[in-house]
Design a protein around this motif. Structure first.
Motif, PDB file in Angstrom:
ATOM      1  N   PHE A  75      28.665  94.314  79.778  1.00  0.00           N
ATOM      2  CA  PHE A  75      29.553  94.773  78.717  1.00  0.00           C
ATOM      3  C   PHE A  75      30.994  94.527  79.139  1.00  0.00           C
ATOM      4  CE2 PHE A  75      25.864  97.742  78.745  1.00  0.00           C
ATOM      5  CZ  PHE A  75      25.248  97.227  77.611  1.00  0.00           C
ATOM      6  N   ALA A  76      31.842  94.211  78.154  1.00  0.00           N
ATOM      7  CA  ALA A  76      33.265  94.085  78.450  1.00  0.00           C
ATOM      8  C   ALA A  76      33.975  95.316  77.907  1.00  0.00           C
ATOM      9  CB  ALA A  76      33.835  92.827  77.813  1.00  0.00           C
ATOM     10  N   ALA A  77      34.906  95.843  78.701  1.00  0.00           N
ATOM     11  CA  ALA A  77      35.672  97.022  78.306  1.00  0.00           C
ATOM     12  C   ALA A  77      37.148  96.680  78.399  1.00  0.00           C
ATOM     13  CB  ALA A  77      35.340  98.187  79.234  1.00  0.00           C
ATOM     14  N   VAL A  78      37.872  96.895  77.292  1.00  0.00           N
ATOM     15  CA  VAL A  78      39.282  96.507  77.247  1.00  0.00           C
ATOM     16  C   VAL A  78      40.103  97.713  76.803  1.00  0.00           C
ATOM     17  CG1 VAL A  78      40.947  94.909  76.249  1.00  0.00           C
ATOM     18  CG2 VAL A  78      38.555  94.189  76.544  1.00  0.00           C
ATOM     19  N   ASP A  79      41.170  97.988  77.544  1.00  0.00           N
ATOM     20  CA  ASP A  79      42.073  99.080  77.183  1.00  0.00           C
ATOM     21  C   ASP A  79      43.469  98.486  77.018  1.00  0.00           C
ATOM     22  OD1 ASP A  79      43.505 101.385  76.854  1.00  0.00           O
ATOM     23  OD2 ASP A  79      43.117 102.199  78.861  1.00  0.00           O
ATOM     24  N   LEU A  80      43.902  98.357  75.755  1.00  0.00           N
ATOM     25  CA  LEU A  80      45.254  97.860  75.499  1.00  0.00           C
ATOM     26  C   LEU A  80      46.205  99.048  75.428  1.00  0.00           C
ATOM     27  CD1 LEU A  80      44.645  95.156  72.728  1.00  0.00           C
ATOM     28  CD2 LEU A  80      44.747  94.864  75.219  1.00  0.00           C
ATOM     29  N   GLY A  81      47.184  99.074  76.323  1.00  0.00           N
ATOM     30  CA  GLY A  81      48.205 100.109  76.254  1.00  0.00           C
ATOM     31  C   GLY A  81      49.454  99.548  75.594  1.00  0.00           C
ATOM     32  N   ALA A  82      50.484 100.370  75.481  1.00  0.00           N
ATOM     33  CA  ALA A  82      51.736  99.882  74.923  1.00  0.00           C
ATOM     34  C   ALA A  82      52.295  98.760  75.795  1.00  0.00           C
ATOM     35  CB  ALA A  82      52.739 101.033  74.817  1.00  0.00           C
ATOM     36  N   SER A  83      52.050  98.836  77.103  1.00  0.00           N
ATOM     37  CA  SER A  83      52.679  97.872  78.026  1.00  0.00           C
ATOM     38  C   SER A  83      51.713  97.366  79.079  1.00  0.00           C
ATOM     39  CB  SER A  83      53.877  98.549  78.700  1.00  0.00           C
ATOM     40  OG  SER A  83      53.451  99.748  79.323  1.00  0.00           O
ATOM     41  N   GLU A 102      47.037  94.028  84.045  1.00  0.00           N
ATOM     42  CA  GLU A 102      48.330  93.349  84.104  1.00  0.00           C
ATOM     43  C   GLU A 102      49.258  93.895  83.035  1.00  0.00           C
ATOM     44  OE1 GLU A 102      46.915  89.258  83.643  1.00  0.00           O
ATOM     45  OE2 GLU A 102      47.591  89.300  81.564  1.00  0.00           O
ATOM     46  N   PRO A 103      50.584  93.759  83.277  1.00  0.00           N
ATOM     47  CA  PRO A 103      51.527  94.228  82.267  1.00  0.00           C
ATOM     48  C   PRO A 103      51.456  93.338  81.027  1.00  0.00           C
ATOM     49  CG  PRO A 103      52.684  93.151  84.077  1.00  0.00           C
ATOM     50  CD  PRO A 103      51.253  93.225  84.466  1.00  0.00           C
ATOM     51  N   ALA A 104      51.720  93.914  79.868  1.00  0.00           N
ATOM     52  CA  ALA A 104      51.718  93.152  78.622  1.00  0.00           C
ATOM     53  C   ALA A 104      52.433  93.999  77.587  1.00  0.00           C
ATOM     54  CB  ALA A 104      50.298  92.872  78.170  1.00  0.00           C
ATOM     55  N   ASP A 105      53.019  93.346  76.626  1.00  0.00           N
ATOM     56  CA  ASP A 105      53.741  94.090  75.591  1.00  0.00           C
ATOM     57  C   ASP A 105      52.953  94.013  74.285  1.00  0.00           C
ATOM     58  OD1 ASP A 105      55.431  95.224  73.787  1.00  0.00           O
ATOM     59  OD2 ASP A 105      57.216  94.116  74.443  1.00  0.00           O
ATOM     60  N   ILE A 106      52.455  95.173  73.838  1.00  0.00           N
ATOM     61  CA  ILE A 106      51.618  95.198  72.634  1.00  0.00           C
ATOM     62  C   ILE A 106      52.397  94.654  71.431  1.00  0.00           C
ATOM     63  CG2 ILE A 106      52.208  97.550  71.812  1.00  0.00           C
ATOM     64  CD1 ILE A 106      48.618  96.255  71.997  1.00  0.00           C
ATOM     65  N   SER A 108      54.032  92.048  71.297  1.00  0.00           N
ATOM     66  CA  SER A 108      53.982  90.588  71.160  1.00  0.00           C
ATOM     67  C   SER A 108      52.945  90.169  70.122  1.00  0.00           C
ATOM     68  CB  SER A 108      53.716  89.935  72.514  1.00  0.00           C
ATOM     69  OG  SER A 108      52.517  90.428  73.064  1.00  0.00           O
ATOM     70  N   GLY A 109      52.218  91.144  69.566  1.00  0.00           N
ATOM     71  CA  GLY A 109      51.348  90.864  68.423  1.00  0.00           C
ATOM     72  C   GLY A 109      49.913  90.592  68.820  1.00  0.00           C
ATOM     73  N   PRO A 110      49.020  90.616  67.832  1.00  0.00           N
ATOM     74  CA  PRO A 110      47.582  90.511  68.122  1.00  0.00           C
ATOM     75  C   PRO A 110      47.163  89.148  68.651  1.00  0.00           C
ATOM     76  CG  PRO A 110      47.976  90.559  65.746  1.00  0.00           C
ATOM     77  CD  PRO A 110      49.281  90.841  66.408  1.00  0.00           C
ATOM     78  N   LYS A 111      47.784  88.086  68.155  1.00  0.00           N
ATOM     79  CA  LYS A 111      47.296  86.765  68.577  1.00  0.00           C
ATOM     80  C   LYS A 111      47.552  86.553  70.061  1.00  0.00           C
ATOM     81  CE  LYS A 111      47.150  84.634  64.111  1.00  0.00           C
ATOM     82  NZ  LYS A 111      48.032  84.116  63.075  1.00  0.00           N
ATOM     83  N   VAL A 112      48.811  86.793  70.468  1.00  0.00           N
ATOM     84  CA  VAL A 112      49.161  86.614  71.884  1.00  0.00           C
ATOM     85  C   VAL A 112      48.337  87.561  72.767  1.00  0.00           C
ATOM     86  CG1 VAL A 112      51.028  86.903  73.561  1.00  0.00           C
ATOM     87  CG2 VAL A 112      51.489  85.824  71.337  1.00  0.00           C
ATOM     88  N   THR A 113      48.261  88.822  72.356  1.00  0.00           N
ATOM     89  CA  THR A 113      47.592  89.823  73.196  1.00  0.00           C
ATOM     90  C   THR A 113      46.099  89.531  73.324  1.00  0.00           C
ATOM     91  OG1 THR A 113      49.209  91.427  72.400  1.00  0.00           O
ATOM     92  CG2 THR A 113      47.277  92.305  73.528  1.00  0.00           C
ATOM     93  N   LEU A 114      45.437  89.265  72.185  1.00  0.00           N
ATOM     94  CA  LEU A 114      43.991  89.041  72.243  1.00  0.00           C
ATOM     95  C   LEU A 114      43.671  87.696  72.900  1.00  0.00           C
ATOM     96  CD1 LEU A 114      42.980  90.566  68.796  1.00  0.00           C
ATOM     97  CD2 LEU A 114      42.683  91.569  71.070  1.00  0.00           C
ATOM     98  N   GLN A 115      44.584  86.736  72.763  1.00  0.00           N
ATOM     99  CA  GLN A 115      44.434  85.473  73.479  1.00  0.00           C
ATOM    100  C   GLN A 115      44.355  85.745  74.986  1.00  0.00           C
ATOM    101  OE1 GLN A 115      43.998  82.399  72.495  1.00  0.00           O
ATOM    102  NE2 GLN A 115      44.041  81.621  74.609  1.00  0.00           N
ATOM    103  N   ARG A 116      45.218  86.639  75.448  1.00  0.00           N
ATOM    104  CA  ARG A 116      45.235  86.966  76.880  1.00  0.00           C
ATOM    105  C   ARG A 116      43.951  87.715  77.276  1.00  0.00           C
ATOM    106  NH1 ARG A 116      45.832  84.951  81.381  1.00  0.00           N
ATOM    107  NH2 ARG A 116      46.172  86.449  83.052  1.00  0.00           N
ATOM    108  N   VAL A 117      43.495  88.609  76.392  1.00  0.00           N
ATOM    109  CA  VAL A 117      42.223  89.307  76.651  1.00  0.00           C
ATOM    110  C   VAL A 117      41.107  88.273  76.795  1.00  0.00           C
ATOM    111  CG1 VAL A 117      40.461  90.802  75.607  1.00  0.00           C
ATOM    112  CG2 VAL A 117      42.877  91.476  75.539  1.00  0.00           C
TER     113      VAL A 117
END
Lengths: 392, 392
Positions: A75-83, A102-106, A108-117
Motif C-alpha cells: 500500500f502507498a501512504a501519502v501525507d501532503l502538508g502545507a509545506s 521532503e519539503p514542498a509547497d501545497i 504550487s498546485g495539484p499538478k506539480v504536487t501530485l507529479q512529485r508524489v
C-alpha cells in the motif's frame, strides 16, 4: 452497488493487525463456520491477498495451518502538508518498506504536487519496494469530499478545488485510491497504532501551521456534511484579536498556531524581552515556533509564557468541544505538539476547569504517540481498508 | 445477546410511519423475498404487532392484501422538564390517544415525580386510552446512561443520580422502557415528524430554563462517552460574565436562558428603561422571558435588544459547533424559541458570518416545528423502536 461482507473485511484486518493466525483461531475469532472460512480463505489465496504460513503450534489433535497476508501486498501512504510531502510504501501489515520526506509547497498546485508524489512512488518501485500497489491512501490539508475523492474549497490549497486527486492516482498506478483530510488520517493512524488504540470516541487536535481536529465517534471518523467537520482553527477565541487569513477577527488559528507563534516570538525578540529569542534572531535572522520550544526548555520565561498563552486559547476551545462531544480521550499532535508538556499542562488545566465534571472525570489529554508519522500511518490504514473492501 | 434483524425492525417502522401497506409493496420496499415476508408477517400477527387491513387497490392480477400495525398497540411517552411533566399515550402510528401536561418540580426527586407519572399513566388506562402498554419512552433534563437506563450526575436533578428509572417503570407497567436526555428526545421527535424529517446530520438547540443540544450524526443520536454530549449550556461565552450555577464565569446558560433573560428583564423593568417591562412588572410583580417576547412583538426596543444580545451569544457558540460538526441543519427549540424570528435572525447572522463558508453554504437555521410536543413525540419514537426491536 456490490455489498461488502463486513466479516470478510474483518478477516483481512485481523491478519493485518495480528500477523500469521491459525485457521482454527481465525474461525473462533470471527465465529465463522469452518467450511465457510476455508472457502473464503481459498478465494483470498487465489486473489493473492492471503498466503499459507506453515503449521500452528498444537492445540491437541491435528495441527491447524497458519495463514497470513500475502508478503506481496503493498500500500502507498501519502501525507501532503502545507509545506511537506511524506510518502511511505508499506506491506500488508503496514510496516514501512520505503519512506520519503521532503519539503514542498501545497500552493504550487495539484499538478506539480501530485507529479512529485508520482515520482516518489515510481522511485520506490525502482528501488524494489514494490512491483504493484494494491491501494493508495492520501491526506491533503483541507476539506475533502470523501465520497468523490476530491478536495472541496480548501482555503490554503489554490487550484485544488474539486481536482480529481483520486482519479489521477488510480490512473497513474492502476489501483484504487482514497483521499481524506490530513487531520483525519492522523486521527486514524493514532487510533490504529498509537495512543488512541481502540478508543472509539476521541478528538485528535493537530496544532501546526494551522489548527484542525479529527473526530472519532462510535469508532468511525466523522467527516460532516461537506467533509469539513473538525475545522476548529476558525472558532473565535478573542473578538478583539488579530485578523485571521479567513477575514474574521481573533480566530484560534490567528492567535495560536505555528505562524502566529513565530510572529509573537519575532515581536518578543525585537522587543528584547526574551534573551533566548534575541539570541536566535541575531544568529539566524528569524525565529520559529521551534525556537520558542527550545527557549522554554532552557527556562526562558517569555517562551514559557507564549506557550502557556497558546495552551490557554486551545484549552478554552477544547473545553467547549468536550462539553459538546463528551469524548473518551483528547490527543494533541502536529508540529507544535513539540512544545510538549508546558502546552499540555495548560490545555489540561483549562479543559478540566471549564468542562463538566462528568465529561472530564476520566478524560485523558495526551500527546500523539506517532508524531510526524501519524498521517502516513493513517493513510496506510485507509488504503488497506479500501483494498480489503474490494477483495471482500 | 439476541441479534436483532434490522429488516424486521424496518418492516414495523414502515407500518408505523406509513400506515396500511400492501404485502406486495412491503416486499418491494424491503426487498424481502415473498415467502420470507409472509412468514415474518404471520409471526408478527401472532405476536399481536400486525393486523390485516383489507384488500389493496389492484396493481393488475390478484389483489394484494393490506397489513397495518395492530390497532391495540400502545406506547407511553413521557417528557420530564425542570418544571413540567408531559405524558402522552400513543397508538402504533404514534398518534396521541391521551395527553396530560402539568407543572412539576424535578427537584422533588425521583420517587415523587415518577409516582406522578405512574398516576397519570394509570389514569389514562382508566380513561380507556389503553389496556396494556407495549413500551415506555421517557426523557429527563440531565445526562443519562442510555445503556443502563439511569440519570448520571444530573446537575439540576437532586436525588436522581443513578436512580433506576427504567427498572421502576418496567416493573410498574410490565413493559420495556427506555430513558434518554430531554434534548435528545426533542431531536428525535423533530427528525421523525418535524422540520428535520430524514435529515441525518443536524443539531437541535433547546433554549429553555437551560440550554442544551441534541446531536444527530449519520442518522443516529450521538450521546457521548458518559451520556452528556451536547451539554453546551456551560460553554464560556464571556470570561467576565456573571457566575453560573456550575461555579464558572460567563457560561452561555448564565448569560442567556429562560432564567437569565428573566433576570435581565427584571433589571430593565426596575431601571425603567423598558415601558413594556415596567408595565408588566407593575401588573404582576415579576417579569419572565415570555414578557420579553411579547414586549418585542409590541416593538419595545429594550426587549428587542435583550433578545438580540441573547441570539448573538447563542450564535457565537453555534458558529464554533458548525465549524466543528459541519451539520446539514440547525433546529432551534425549547421555551425561548417563542422569542421567534428576532432571535433566529440574530443567530443566523452570527453563524453565517463566523463559520466557514463551505459549512454554511447550504445550512438552514430554523425553528422547531413540533414546539412543546417535540419531547413526547421523540419519546414515543424511542418507545416504539424499543418494542419493534423486541419483536424482531
Amino acid at each position: 452497488m456490490r455489498t461488502i461482507d463486513p466479516l470478510h473485511v474483518q478477516l483481512l484486518r485481523t491478519l493485518r493487525d495480528e500477523g500469521a493466525v491459525s485457521r482454527a483461531e481465525l474461525g473462533d475469532r470471527l465465529q465463522m463456520p469452518r467450511p465457510r472460512l476455508l472457502a473464503e480463505l481459498e478465494r483470498l489465496v487465489n486473489l493473492g491477498y492471503v498466503a499459507e504460513a506453515g503449521l500452528a503450534a498444537s492445540r491437541g489433535g491435528r495441527r491447524s495451518t497458519l495463514v497470513e497476508l500475502s508478503p506481496h501486498l503493498r500500500f502507498a501512504a501519502v501525507d501532503l502538508g502545507a509545506s511537506s510531502i511524506d510518502v511511505e510504501v508499506v506491506n500488508g501489515r503496514l510496516e514501512p518498506v520505503a519512506a520519503y520526506t521532503e519539503p514542498a509547497d501545497i500552493r504550487s498546485g495539484p499538478k506539480v504536487t501530485l507529479q512529485r508524489v508520482n515520482e516518489l512512488l515510481h522511485k520506490a518501485r525502482v528501488d524494489g519496494a514494490y512491483e504493484r500497489l494494491d491501494a493508495i491512501g492520501i491526506g491533503v490539508p483541507g476539506p475533502v469530499s470523501f465520497r468523490d475523492g476530491v478536495p472541496v474549497s480548501p482555503p490554503i490549497m489554490p487550484g485544488w478545488d474539486r481536482f480529481p486527486v483520486r482519479e489521477l492516482l488510480t490512473r497513474e498506478h492502476g489501483c484504487p485510491a482514497v483521499v481524506d483530510n490530513d487531520v483525519n488520517i492522523m486521527a486514524i493512524g493514532e487510533r490504529h497504532g498509537g495512543v488512541a488504540h481502540s478508543v472509539d470516541d476521541f478528538l485528535f487536535i493537530k496544532i501546526g501551521t494551522g489548527i484542525g481536529c479529527g473526530i472519532y465517534l462510535n469508532g468511525e471518523v466523522y467527516r460532516g456534511t461537506d467533509g469539513c467537520a473538525g475545522d476548529i482553527g476558525h472558532i473565535q477565541v478573542d473578538p478583539n484579536g488579530p485578523m485571521c487569513s479567513c477575514g474574521n477577527l481573533g480566530c484560534l488559528e490567528a492567535v495560536f498556531s505555528g505562524a502566529a507563534l513565530a510572529r509573537a516570538a519575532t515581536a518578543a525578540a525585537r522587543a528584547e524581552v526574551s534573551p533566548a529569542l534575541v539570541e536566535r534572531l541575531a544568529a539566524r535572522g528569524a525565529v520559529t515556533a521551534l525556537d520558542v520550544a527550545q527557549g522554554a526548555v532552557e527556562g526562558d520565561v517569555t517562551c514559557i509564557q507564549l506557550i502557556r498563552d497558546g495552551g490557554r486559547r486551545v484549552g478554552s476551545v477544547l473545553a467547549g468541544l468536550v462539553s459538546f462531544t463528551n469524548p473518551s480521550m483528547i490527543v494533541i499532535g502536529g508540529g507544535l505538539a513539540q512544545l510538549g508538556h508546558i502546552l499540555l499542562a495548560e490545555i489540561r488545566s483549562v479543559v478540566y476547569r471549564r468542562s463538566l465534571p462528568l465529561a472530564t472525570g476520566n478524560l485523558p489529554v495526551v500527546l500523539s504517540e506517532l508524531g510526524p508519522r501519524a498521517g502516513v500511518a493513517g493513510a496506510a490504514v485507509l488504503a488497506s481498508d479500501l483494498a480489503f473492501g474490494e477483495a471482500a
